[in-house]
Design a protein around this motif. Structure first.
Motif, PDB file in Angstrom:
ATOM      1  N   TYR A 157       0.841  -1.192   0.000  1.00  0.00           N
ATOM      2  CA  TYR A 157       0.000   0.000   0.000  1.00  0.00           C
ATOM      3  C   TYR A 157       0.882   1.251   0.000  1.00  0.00           C
ATOM      4  O   TYR A 157       1.993   1.249   0.545  1.00  0.00           O
ATOM      5  N   ALA A 158       0.383   2.314  -0.622  1.00  0.00           N
ATOM      6  CA  ALA A 158       1.098   3.591  -0.585  1.00  0.00           C
ATOM      7  C   ALA A 158       1.201   4.060   0.863  1.00  0.00           C
ATOM      8  O   ALA A 158       0.280   3.860   1.661  1.00  0.00           O
ATOM      9  N   LEU A 159       2.329   4.702   1.206  1.00  0.00           N
ATOM     10  CA  LEU A 159       2.589   5.075   2.592  1.00  0.00           C
ATOM     11  C   LEU A 159       2.722   6.582   2.765  1.00  0.00           C
ATOM     12  O   LEU A 159       3.410   7.255   1.998  1.00  0.00           O
ATOM     13  N   HIS A 160       2.055   7.084   3.795  1.00  0.00           N
ATOM     14  CA  HIS A 160       2.150   8.480   4.199  1.00  0.00           C
ATOM     15  C   HIS A 160       3.103   8.556   5.386  1.00  0.00           C
ATOM     16  O   HIS A 160       2.916   7.850   6.384  1.00  0.00           O
ATOM     17  N   LEU A 161       4.127   9.408   5.299  1.00  0.00           N
ATOM     18  CA  LEU A 161       5.105   9.558   6.370  1.00  0.00           C
ATOM     19  C   LEU A 161       4.860  10.843   7.149  1.00  0.00           C
ATOM     20  O   LEU A 161       4.566  11.885   6.561  1.00  0.00           O
ATOM     21  N   GLY A 162       5.054  10.749   8.446  1.00  0.00           N
ATOM     22  CA  GLY A 162       4.990  11.946   9.265  1.00  0.00           C
ATOM     23  C   GLY A 162       5.273  11.600  10.710  1.00  0.00           C
ATOM     24  O   GLY A 162       4.841  10.553  11.206  1.00  0.00           O
ATOM     25  N   ASP A 186       5.623   7.686   0.255  1.00  0.00           N
ATOM     26  CA  ASP A 186       5.065   8.203  -0.983  1.00  0.00           C
ATOM     27  C   ASP A 186       4.485   9.607  -0.833  1.00  0.00           C
ATOM     28  O   ASP A 186       4.294  10.302  -1.830  1.00  0.00           O
ATOM     29  N   THR A 187       4.176  10.007   0.372  1.00  0.00           N
ATOM     30  CA  THR A 187       3.710  11.361   0.645  1.00  0.00           C
ATOM     31  C   THR A 187       4.120  11.723   2.064  1.00  0.00           C
ATOM     32  O   THR A 187       4.198  10.842   2.930  1.00  0.00           O
ATOM     33  N   ILE A 188       4.427  12.999   2.309  1.00  0.00           N
ATOM     34  CA  ILE A 188       4.934  13.397   3.622  1.00  0.00           C
ATOM     35  C   ILE A 188       4.220  14.639   4.147  1.00  0.00           C
ATOM     36  O   ILE A 188       3.723  15.459   3.371  1.00  0.00           O
ATOM     37  N   ARG A 189       4.171  14.726   5.467  1.00  0.00           N
ATOM     38  CA  ARG A 189       3.764  15.964   6.122  1.00  0.00           C
ATOM     39  C   ARG A 189       4.726  16.231   7.277  1.00  0.00           C
ATOM     40  O   ARG A 189       5.071  15.315   8.034  1.00  0.00           O
ATOM     41  N   ILE A 190       5.153  17.468   7.405  1.00  0.00           N
ATOM     42  CA  ILE A 190       5.968  17.895   8.546  1.00  0.00           C
ATOM     43  C   ILE A 190       5.025  18.553   9.539  1.00  0.00           C
ATOM     44  O   ILE A 190       4.552  19.671   9.319  1.00  0.00           O
ATOM     45  N   SER A 191       4.708  17.865  10.624  1.00  0.00           N
ATOM     46  CA  SER A 191       3.690  18.339  11.575  1.00  0.00           C
ATOM     47  C   SER A 191       4.319  19.239  12.631  1.00  0.00           C
ATOM     48  O   SER A 191       4.708  18.783  13.710  1.00  0.00           O
ATOM     49  N   LEU A 192       4.413  20.524  12.312  1.00  0.00           N
ATOM     50  CA  LEU A 192       5.043  21.488  13.214  1.00  0.00           C
ATOM     51  C   LEU A 192       4.003  22.251  14.033  1.00  0.00           C
ATOM     52  O   LEU A 192       2.936  22.598  13.514  1.00  0.00           O
ATOM     53  N   THR A 193       4.321  22.503  15.283  1.00  0.00           N
ATOM     54  CA  THR A 193       3.520  23.407  16.096  1.00  0.00           C
ATOM     55  C   THR A 193       3.931  24.832  15.749  1.00  0.00           C
ATOM     56  O   THR A 193       5.077  25.215  15.997  1.00  0.00           O
TER      57      THR A 193
END
Length: 420
Positions: free
Chosen positions: A238-243, A271-278
């Motif tokens: 499956y495609a993977l989302h990183l964060g 395959d896709t990323i988000r940088i979860s910053l406060t």
């Protein structure tokens, strides 16, 4: 060169094969997986029922480069607002796909407000927050049924902080019966991975195609994230989302996210990323988009905007002129990109150097497409400028920044506008 030696070459990134997931809005289709470029995404922090504020922030994130934007859908008012948000975005020319983030009551909101389900390009489901006991399977099936009905992809996103307790208890019981029990953390890892894969396989049984599923297993510790995603990648396609969830703010959040994601991306995972910053007080939400882009660009995986190479400064650089020029130049390049992207294909790969003294200044400037070497302490107040390795002029006076900007504009027009 010794005949036994092999030439040193740069490391390469070989992406692991995953299913390709198309996230569509109108004519805009963003592909996640199947060796497509790693997708940058982000999330609003507005009250989604505030249509105007949400539209403004989605547009800001999309302009900064977020290729998907997730919004919270937690109340009937938020669900009712989604079609209006989508309509206003489309009317303004912003076609970025919207992802709905659902917890606890997603089965109700998606079934009671079909216009919301249709307007969204993708939904995020947390298996740990869809219900308890027998209700869990029913609620999950209702959400998957909606996705199938409207042909929408789904991210099944497992979180360390909201893990399916029934699954965790089952795995803990199984572990207690082992001759050599696993460490508790290993059981937690297994619970995260199993929750994601079992939920995805259940979605497939319910009729959702494999190329409509993205998985994520988010935790807040760097080493935990690396361990979990390595295992997840080995056990599914499956495609993977990183964060890194709850990464924090400021330099801590950036360093932690980059430390975790760069290891996984280098191993071909993600395959896709988000940088979860406060965000800091008054800080734009777009910061996380810029960090994600810079991570991918510095790793050589994608190019978004010309990046400035600049030195850190030392005892030779008593003036802050090169610091101000480096910051000014990077801001200028980002401001120009929406216009340049349409007119000058390839400009995003241009390299610019702003150096502070003679030690590395001329050499580094020659390596860049355009470079400028400012004088350090005791050096002549002349400022040489290099274009494609050749010194083309020397700047002097009080308007060096303006003159350098004009050189950049002329170079872009000539190099990328006329097929240099």
């Amino acid at each position: 060169m010794n005949a036994q030696m092999k030439p040193v070459t740069a490391a390469s990134i070989i992406r692991k094969q995953t299913y390709g997931v198309a996230v569509k809005n109108g004519n805009n289709a963003v592909c996640i997986g199947n060796n497509a470029p790693v997708v940058v995404q982000s999330m609003t922090n507005t009250d989604t029922s505030d249509i105007e504020a949400t539209v403004v922030q989605v547009r800001e994130l999309a302009k900064a480069g977020s290729e998907l934007v997730r919004v919270t859908v937690n109340t009937p008012e938020a669900a009712k607002a989604i079609p209006a948000i989508r309509e206003q975005l489309d009317q303004s020319g912003c076609d970025v796909p919207l992802v709905g983030d659902f917890h606890y009551n997603g089965h109700l909101l998606l079934t009671q407000f079909p216009e919301c389900a249709q307007a969204l390009s993708k939904s995020r489901i947390n298996p740990g927050n869809v219900g308890q006991g027998a209700k869990r399977d029913v609620h999950f099936a209702e959400m998957i049924s909606v996705a199938c009905r409207y042909d929408k992809p789904v991210r099944i996103g497992v979180n360390w902080g909201s893990l399916d307790q029934g699954l965790l208890e089952r795995l803990m019981d199984e572990n207690s019966r082992r001759m050599d029990p696993w460490p508790v953390k290993s059981v937690m890892y297994e619970a995260l991975v199993s929750s994601a894969i079992e939920s995805a396989d259940k979605a497939v049984e319910l009729g959702l195609p494999k190329d409509h599923i993205v998985l994520s297993c988010k935790v807040s510790d760097v080493q935990d994230l690396v361990a979990v995603y390595r295992e997840l990648s080995c056990r599914c396609q499956y495609a993977l989302h990183l964060g890194l969830t709850e990464a924090g703010g400021g330099s801590k959040g950036i360093v932690a996210s980059v430390a975790a994601l760069s290891v996984l991306l280098q191993e071909g995972i993600g395959d896709t990323i988000r940088i979860s910053l406060t965000p800091g007080p008054g800080e734009a939400r777009t910061r996380e988009v810029i960090v994600a882009q810079e991570l991918l660009q510095t790793m050589g995986m994608r190019s978004f905007v010309p990046l400035v190479v600049s030195c850190p400064g030392c005892g030779r650089t008593s003036s802050d002129l090169f610091q101000k020029l480096a910051a000014h130049t990077q801001d200028f390049l980002r401001e120009q990109m929406p216009f340049w992207k349409r007119r000058f294909p390839g400009v995003e790969k241009m390299s610019v150097a702003v150096m502070g003294c003679i030690v590395n200044g001329p050499g580094e400037s020659r390596h860049a497409n355009i470079g400028i070497s400012l004088p350090g302490s005791g050096e002549s107040p002349a400022v040489p400028v290099f274009v494609d390795g050749r010194k083309v002029t020397t700047l002097r006076g009080d308007n060096i920044a303006g003159q350098f900007q004009e050189i950049i504009l002329e170079y872009v027009e000539t190099r990328y506008g006329n097929g240099y």
